[in-house]
Design a protein around this motif. Structure first.
Motif, short mmCIF file in Angstrom:
data_model
loop_
_atom_site.label_atom_id
_atom_site.label_comp_id
_atom_site.label_asym_id
_atom_site.label_seq_id
_atom_site.Cartn_x
_atom_site.Cartn_y
_atom_site.Cartn_z
N ASP A 33 35.52 44.57 43.79
CA ASP A 33 35.63 43.12 43.84
C ASP A 33 35.40 42.52 42.44
O ASP A 33 34.38 42.80 41.81
CB ASP A 33 34.60 42.57 44.83
CG ASP A 33 34.55 41.06 44.81
OD1 ASP A 33 35.54 40.44 45.21
OD2 ASP A 33 33.51 40.52 44.36
N PRO A 34 36.32 41.66 41.96
CA PRO A 34 36.20 41.10 40.62
C PRO A 34 34.90 40.33 40.38
O PRO A 34 34.30 40.47 39.31
CB PRO A 34 37.42 40.18 40.50
CG PRO A 34 38.40 40.73 41.47
CD PRO A 34 37.60 41.29 42.59
N LEU A 82 28.94 43.67 34.99
CA LEU A 82 29.30 43.88 33.59
C LEU A 82 28.85 42.77 32.64
O LEU A 82 28.77 42.99 31.44
CB LEU A 82 30.80 44.09 33.47
CG LEU A 82 31.34 45.34 34.19
CD1 LEU A 82 32.85 45.37 34.13
CD2 LEU A 82 30.74 46.61 33.61
N GLN A 83 28.57 41.59 33.16
CA GLN A 83 28.19 40.47 32.30
C GLN A 83 26.99 40.77 31.41
O GLN A 83 27.03 40.48 30.21
CB GLN A 83 27.95 39.21 33.15
CG GLN A 83 27.71 37.96 32.35
CD GLN A 83 26.25 37.75 32.00
OE1 GLN A 83 25.36 38.18 32.73
NE2 GLN A 83 26.01 37.10 30.89
#
Length: 184
Positions: free
Chosen positions: A9-10, A17-18
């Motif tokens: 899921d994006p 990843l942020q």
């Protein structure tokens, strides 16, 4: 540092990843900067259209009325024609938006809007690019400086003691004012 890739899921991936991206590409500053020197290297230094990425990444860390020196050679001048035309024909962010509404969006228009909105905030802009065309610089509201020493003097003339940040690889590194999300 945590995950360097994520699958699925994006929005979940963004959460994963942020922190990695922030640690690699982010610079936290305690308060808005009076001055930013944004150094952009090849190949993004070929034109103002490409080098503008160095302004875009740091613009939110610069205080209203501040100044940014873009250190980029710009041997190809302004670059993309739509960007050049909008800078020449639109003196404010509102003028640039009106031109887009009238003529339609084309590649480069978004950069001219952001450029003019930055200037609407009173941010002065200069470029260290001695061969930059004078007419294009005037249309963009841009001061052309012959070298880095002149860039330092240009900033010093504005406020000798204001907070300054020099960002190498400014087209990729994002300086931001510290917020609770950034930590203390």
């Amino acid at each position: 540092l945590g995950a360097r890739r994520a699958v699925g899921d994006p929005l979940t991936n963004l959460d994963v990843l942020q922190p990695v991206a922030t640690a690699r590409w982010g610079i936290s500053v305690p308060e808005p900067l009076d001055f930013l020197v944004a150094s952009v290297s090849a190949p993004l230094d070929r034109s103002l259209y490409q080098a503008e990425k160095g302004l875009k990444m740091g613009e939110h860390a610069v205080a209203d009325g501040g100044a940014i020196v873009l250190d980029a050679a710009c041997p190809d001048g302004v670059g993309q024609r739509r960007f050049e035309d909008l800078l020449a024909g639109a003196g404010t962010g509102a003028d640039a938006v009106a031109a887009i509404e009238r003529d339609g969006y084309r590649l480069g228009a978004h950069k001219a809007v952001r450029w003019r909105r930055l200037q609407d905030r009173g941010v002065a802009l200069a470029v260290v690019a001695p061969g930059f065309p004078a007419d294009d610089a005037e249309a963009a509201g841009l001061t052309v400086l012959p070298d880095r020493r002149a860039g330092a003097a240009w900033l010093r003339d504005r406020a000798p003691d204001g907070p300054l940040l020099v960002v190498d690889d400014a087209a990729h590194v994002v300086p931001a004012v510290r917020t609770p999300e950034w930590g203390a």
